[in-house]
Design a protein around this motif. Structure first.
Motif, mmCIF file in Angstrom:
data_model
loop_
_atom_site.group_PDB
_atom_site.id
_atom_site.type_symbol
_atom_site.label_atom_id
_atom_site.label_comp_id
_atom_site.label_asym_id
_atom_site.label_seq_id
_atom_site.Cartn_x
_atom_site.Cartn_y
_atom_site.Cartn_z
ATOM 1 N N MET A 12 0.787 -1.227 0.000
ATOM 2 C CA MET A 12 0.000 0.000 0.000
ATOM 3 C C MET A 12 0.824 1.285 0.000
ATOM 4 N N PRO A 13 1.936 1.389 0.753
ATOM 5 C CA PRO A 13 2.732 2.622 0.648
ATOM 6 C C PRO A 13 3.211 2.899 -0.770
ATOM 7 N N ALA A 14 3.635 1.844 -1.485
ATOM 8 C CA ALA A 14 4.076 2.031 -2.868
ATOM 9 C C ALA A 14 2.912 2.449 -3.759
ATOM 10 N N VAL A 15 1.740 1.866 -3.536
ATOM 11 C CA VAL A 15 0.557 2.256 -4.301
ATOM 12 C C VAL A 15 0.223 3.718 -4.051
ATOM 13 N N GLY A 16 0.310 4.155 -2.797
ATOM 14 C CA GLY A 16 0.037 5.547 -2.480
ATOM 15 C C GLY A 16 0.979 6.511 -3.180
ATOM 16 N N ARG A 49 -1.383 8.757 -0.808
ATOM 17 C CA ARG A 49 -0.851 8.278 0.459
ATOM 18 C C ARG A 49 -1.926 8.248 1.542
ATOM 19 N N ALA A 50 -2.822 9.241 1.529
ATOM 20 C CA ALA A 50 -3.907 9.238 2.507
ATOM 21 C C ALA A 50 -4.834 8.037 2.296
ATOM 22 N N LEU A 51 -5.162 7.765 1.043
ATOM 23 C CA LEU A 51 -6.028 6.620 0.751
ATOM 24 C C LEU A 51 -5.320 5.307 1.059
ATOM 25 N N ALA A 52 -4.001 5.260 0.849
ATOM 26 C CA ALA A 52 -3.249 4.043 1.168
ATOM 27 C C ALA A 52 -3.271 3.777 2.671
ATOM 28 N N ARG A 53 -3.109 4.837 3.467
ATOM 29 C CA ARG A 53 -3.184 4.660 4.921
ATOM 30 C C ARG A 53 -4.569 4.194 5.347
ATOM 31 N N PHE A 54 -5.574 4.747 4.714
ATOM 32 C CA PHE A 54 -6.938 4.341 5.047
ATOM 33 C C PHE A 54 -7.155 2.872 4.692
ATOM 34 N N GLN A 55 -6.653 2.436 3.544
ATOM 35 C CA GLN A 55 -6.805 1.041 3.151
ATOM 36 C C GLN A 55 -6.022 0.120 4.073
ATOM 37 N N LEU A 56 -4.875 0.596 4.585
ATOM 38 C CA LEU A 56 -4.127 -0.198 5.563
ATOM 39 C C LEU A 56 -4.970 -0.450 6.801
ATOM 40 N N SER A 57 -5.668 0.581 7.282
ATOM 41 C CA SER A 57 -6.510 0.396 8.462
ATOM 42 C C SER A 57 -7.684 -0.523 8.149
ATOM 43 N N THR A 58 -8.249 -0.389 6.943
ATOM 44 C CA THR A 58 -9.358 -1.260 6.541
ATOM 45 C C THR A 58 -8.894 -2.709 6.440
ATOM 46 N N GLY A 59 -7.776 -2.927 5.750
ATOM 47 C CA GLY A 59 -7.261 -4.282 5.589
ATOM 48 C C GLY A 59 -6.888 -4.921 6.911
ATOM 49 N N PHE A 60 -6.298 -4.130 7.806
ATOM 50 C CA PHE A 60 -5.938 -4.667 9.116
ATOM 51 C C PHE A 60 -7.181 -5.064 9.899
ATOM 52 N N GLY A 61 -8.201 -4.207 9.873
ATOM 53 C CA GLY A 61 -9.442 -4.531 10.571
ATOM 54 C C GLY A 61 -10.104 -5.788 10.034
ATOM 55 N N LEU A 62 -10.124 -5.920 8.705
ATOM 56 C CA LEU A 62 -10.707 -7.118 8.098
ATOM 57 C C LEU A 62 -9.902 -8.366 8.425
#
Length: 412
Positions: free
Chosen positions: A69-73, A346-359
């Motif tokens: 995700m950081p690279a995607v951001g 980068r903001a969306l990547a961080r958000f997806q990290l939190s989503t993926g971690f929660g899932l």
């Protein structure tokens, strides 16, 4: 002050990336629905792996996929849009190819296939949100994001139904479904790439830009880890409670899952538009209150016992789905509104990290709490969600843009 938007189908399609992109989303979702619900079954029946080995490989694929995700951001912040969406689909083509090439008993190749599928599944939401944020702005963007979610859920549902009808064919049918999934991903990637949308964040007006880093949004990201548990309630928590504690027929679980899908498909856009009269942060906090109320409703429903428990749980699940719809319609939209254009990726990547971690952690948390009884499960979820809603409501927005115009985009 928040402004409302209206439902105009043609404008909504344009705001969502255009007709070709909408078709790409539908094809991608259809292919995902054909395979993703039965990936565990593929590993057990076709590859003859143990259920534990298959489950571990799938979990590792999801978690390690978050590393990208950081690279995607950063890629998105260079202006790439449709290219990143297409890449997220192409990497899943590679995952399906590895899956088809995996010989029986080979857990490592299956894990590699799950990894590539996981990378694509994690990268796609951020890439899609960035593309929509480039095409649309204001509340029209919120409606476009909601329309994308509704379309995706419809495609997933249709794909899962088709796959279920084909399962009577045994292992050969599962292999055929995997092959069709790979072709669907390939076709969707070609359609998404053909949109050729590229943003130029550096060219945004001065008032839409800041020189600082991406907003941290710590409270929002931490709250999102808890909020996202609601996505696994119909798939994990309710079947577990209905079957093991209320001793109800599995038909109830299936009916709740179908109802959840239908409600999301039909209500996601109208509810998002209805909520557009309020600020996104207020709506997201409201979603937490609705979800917490539904969790307490599940606690009350399970206390009714075998006779009335299952119908009560099914009724409360509608409230939970409404909370999910409000959450999904406001969370990503809030991130796109708060992030300056040059750090949106980068903001969306961080958000997806939190989503993926929660899932990733929610199945383990839900099953552990459920083993301690309904009060431990639903009481803990309700308290954590209310705390998260409070954190969202009280977090201060710093170095953000309000009612910003979209960054200029170039489309071939």
């Amino acid at each position: 002050m928040a402004t409302t938007t209206k439902l105009r189908p043609r404008a909504l399609v344009r705001a969502s990336g255009g007709p070709r992109y909408a078709v790409a989303l539908a094809v991608d979702a259809l292919g995902t629905g054909l395979l993703r619900p039965f990936l565990l079954l593929y590993g057990v029946t076709v590859l003859r792996l143990s259920a534990s080995a298959t489950g571990i490989a799938m979990t590792v694929g999801v978690v390690v996929g978050l590393v990208c995700m950081p690279a995607v951001g950063r890629w998105l912040d260079r202006g790439a849009r449709s290219t990143v969406v297409a890449a997220s689909m192409l990497v899943r083509v590679l995952g399906v190819a590895l899956l088809l090439a995996t010989p029986a008993g080979n857990a490592w190749l299956f894990a590699a296939a799950a990894l590539f599928l996981g990378i694509g599944n994690q990268a796609w939401p951020a890439a899609h949100a960035a593309l929509v944020a480039t095409v649309a702005h204001g509340r029209e963007r919120d409606a476009a994001l909601a329309a994308g979610r509704a379309l995706r859920n419809a495609g997933l549902g249709v794909g899962a139904l088709l796959a279920t009808a084909c399962l009577a064919g045994g292992t050969a049918a599962l292999q055929a479904l995997a092959a069709v999934t790979g072709l669907a991903y390939l076709a969707a990637a070609a359609l998404a790439w053909s949109v050729r949308l590229h943003a130029h964040p550096a060219a945004a007006p001065a008032e839409d830009r800041t020189d600082g880093p991406a907003p941290r949004l710590r409270a929002l990201l931490a709250a999102n880890v808890v909020y996202v548990f609601c996505l696994n309630i119909p798939e994990i928590a309710l079947p577990l409670i209905l079957v093991t504690q209320l001793h109800a027929s599995p038909v109830w679980s299936a009916a709740i899952f179908v109802a959840n899908t239908v409600l999301v498909v039909t209500l996601q856009v109208p509810v998002t538009v209805l909520m557009s009269r309020f600020s996104r942060r207020t709506v997201l906090a409201l979603a937490g209150v609705v979800l917490a109320a539904s969790y307490l409703g599940f606690l009350a429903a399970t206390s009714l016992g075998h006779g009335w428990g299952a119908p009560a749980v099914a009724t409360v699940s509608v409230v939970c789905t409404i909370g999910e719809i409000i959450y999904a319609g406001s969370a990503t939209a809030l991130v796109t509104a708060l992030a300056p254009a040059h750090v949106l990726g980068r903001a969306l990547a961080r958000f997806q990290l939190s989503t993926g971690f929660g899932l990733a952690v929610s199945p383990a948390v839900i099953t552990t709490l459920a083993a301690r009884g309904p009060a431990a499960l639903w009481g803990s979820l309700a308290a954590a969600t209310l705390l998260s809603a409070t954190a969202v409501a009280t977090e201060k927005d710093r170095n953000t843009r309000h009612n910003a115009c979209p960054a200029p985009a170039r489309a071939a």
